[in-house]
Design a protein around this motif. Structure first.
Motif, mmCIF file in Angstrom:
data_model
loop_
_atom_site.group_PDB
_atom_site.id
_atom_site.type_symbol
_atom_site.label_atom_id
_atom_site.label_comp_id
_atom_site.label_asym_id
_atom_site.label_seq_id
_atom_site.Cartn_x
_atom_site.Cartn_y
_atom_site.Cartn_z
ATOM 1 N N PRO A 9 0.902 -1.275 -0.031
ATOM 2 C CA PRO A 9 -0.144 0.089 0.118
ATOM 3 C C PRO A 9 0.776 1.214 -0.190
ATOM 4 C CG PRO A 9 -0.973 -1.499 1.473
ATOM 5 C CD PRO A 9 0.387 -2.012 1.140
ATOM 6 N N GLY A 10 0.543 2.298 -0.646
ATOM 7 C CA GLY A 10 1.256 3.508 -0.989
ATOM 8 C C GLY A 10 0.827 4.467 -0.230
ATOM 9 N N GLY A 194 -6.844 4.514 -2.757
ATOM 10 C CA GLY A 194 -7.287 4.079 -1.813
ATOM 11 C C GLY A 194 -6.511 3.390 -0.690
ATOM 12 N N PRO A 195 -7.074 2.709 0.250
ATOM 13 C CA PRO A 195 -6.293 1.739 1.006
ATOM 14 C C PRO A 195 -6.478 0.133 0.444
ATOM 15 C CG PRO A 195 -8.387 2.050 1.989
ATOM 16 C CD PRO A 195 -8.194 3.011 0.926
ATOM 17 N N ALA A 196 -5.804 -0.812 0.956
ATOM 18 C CA ALA A 196 -5.948 -1.864 0.498
ATOM 19 C C ALA A 196 -7.446 -2.449 0.895
ATOM 20 C CB ALA A 196 -5.043 -3.064 1.180
ATOM 21 N N GLY A 197 -8.167 -3.227 0.150
ATOM 22 C CA GLY A 197 -9.459 -3.828 0.430
ATOM 23 C C GLY A 197 -10.275 -3.718 -0.420
ATOM 24 N N ALA A 238 -12.812 1.135 2.928
ATOM 25 C CA ALA A 238 -11.822 1.232 1.922
ATOM 26 C C ALA A 238 -12.512 2.073 1.089
ATOM 27 C CB ALA A 238 -11.588 -0.017 1.378
ATOM 28 N N ILE A 239 -14.061 1.898 0.588
ATOM 29 C CA ILE A 239 -14.707 2.503 -0.371
ATOM 30 C C ILE A 239 -14.686 4.145 0.143
ATOM 31 C CG2 ILE A 239 -16.963 3.158 -1.305
ATOM 32 C CD1 ILE A 239 -17.239 0.091 -1.226
#
Length: 355
Positions: A9-10, A194-197, A238-239
């Motif tokens: 994750p960036g 966004g984030p992982a997931g 995450a959304i």
């Protein structure tokens, strides 16, 4: 201060992290956390609707396409694409430009014939193949727009007589693309969105319904479209963070605005790599990625000292993938150009100290 060049994750925008943290404690003044509200509530439905609307606006998604937020990462899409698009006994074409493209084609082999129409494997994926023939009898052709591990990127997309399926996980929303050139775009969120997931899927509706096999509901794009990304409980947080990131991107001038910033960051860093006698790039110049800048030291004995020097400067995530070695500076949308200049300064100082 840390300068996060991690491949994923960036990095996320600081203001997005702050807003997300506030939402965890008290989402939009509801007195509830975004982590605990119902996905069927009006509050979350507004988040999902805005996220879909922003994707369509920022990417200029044409009519006749659906936008989905799905789970399972981009790696699940390696299987879902052929599951939904490749008929039994049919053929799919793949361009092999790296590890993830290779994993995608291996999954496709579970559902039908795979024709590798081009590969850069013999060079350890240091370039993007360009001269290849697209078989018109294939159900689709699969490409990977940016190769995170090797630092290569497709600079132009081709017109195709068959649907193009594209893994855009590591350069989604980093540059303008014509969505109408693609039948299916998918991207894990954890690099630019966004984030992982959660995984973004943009699909042309009329490419569906052409296979006879029975597809389990969770893996069926048509079922997911009909359910509005809520056939089952979606990855709400995450959304939400993705929606905040897309808001941030819109405020920065959208994809066109961020593309200019990304071009400037890449130009500055590659200029230093080519100038500095201690370092060198690892892939074809014309195919250099504007998201993942991969380079090595001329003298292998300098690798560990440079990593240590970067760590002392607050530069993190710079170590290259184990299959390539050296260094990888991931300069995703949220990384400011000031961090790129910190890395450039470190490279110049390291040169001065190692003449």
């Amino acid at each position: 201060m840390k300068h996060n060049f991690g491949a994923g994750p960036g990095i996320l925008p600081h203001e997005v992290l702050k807003q997300a943290a506030e939402g965890v404690l008290n989402f939009n003044g509801t007195g509830l956390s975004i982590l605990e509200i119902s996905h069927r509530s009006a509050e979350f439905e507004s988040v999902l609707n805005e996220a879909v609307s922003l994707v369509k606006e920022l990417f200029n998604v044409p009519e006749g396409y659906s936008v989905l937020f799905m789970q399972g990462g981009a790696s699940s899409q390696f299987a879902l694409a052929p599951y939904n698009l490749l008929p039994d006994g049919g053929k799919a074409a793949y361009v092999e430009t790296g590890v993830w493209a290779n994993k995608a084609l291996k999954e496709a082999k579970l559902f039908g014939q795979v024709e590798i129409v081009a590969t850069a494997k013999e060079s350890n994926y240091t370039y993007i193949p360009k001269d290849f023939t697209i078989p018109k009898d294939a159900a689709y052709i699969h490409i990977t727009s940016n190769n995170t591990i090797y630092g290569t990127q497709m600079k132009e997309f081709f017109k195709s007589p068959i649907p193009v399926v594209c893994d855009m996980s590591s350069d989604i929303f980093s540059r303008k693309v014509d969505v109408s050139d693609f039948g299916l775009i998918y991207a894990g969120a954890q690099k630019n969105m966004g984030p992982a997931g959660v995984t973004l899927v943009i699909i042309k509706n009329d490419i569906l319904g052409k296979v006879d096999r029975k597809i389990p509901s969770m893996f069926n794009y048509q079922v997911q479209i009909e359910g509005g990304s809520m056939y089952n409980t979606p990855p709400c947080f995450a959304i939400y963070v993705s929606m905040l990131t897309l808001r941030w991107l819109k405020a920065k001038g959208g994809v066109a605005g961020i593309e200019q910033e990304n071009d400037a960051k890449a130009k500055a860093l590659y200029t230093e790599i080519d100038r500095n006698p201690l370092f060198k790039g690892v892939c074809a110049v014309e195919d250099r990625s504007h998201m993942n800048v991969c380079f090595v030291v001329e003298n292998p004995e300098h690798e560990k000292p440079f990593l240590k020097y970067c760590d002392e400067k607050g530069i993190v995530g710079i170590k290259g993938h184990r299959s390539v070695g050296g260094f990888r500076a991931s300069i995703y949308n949220a990384l400011p150009i000031t961090s790129v200049h910190v890395l450039i300064d470190a490279m110049q100082e390291f040169q001065e100290n190692n003449k």
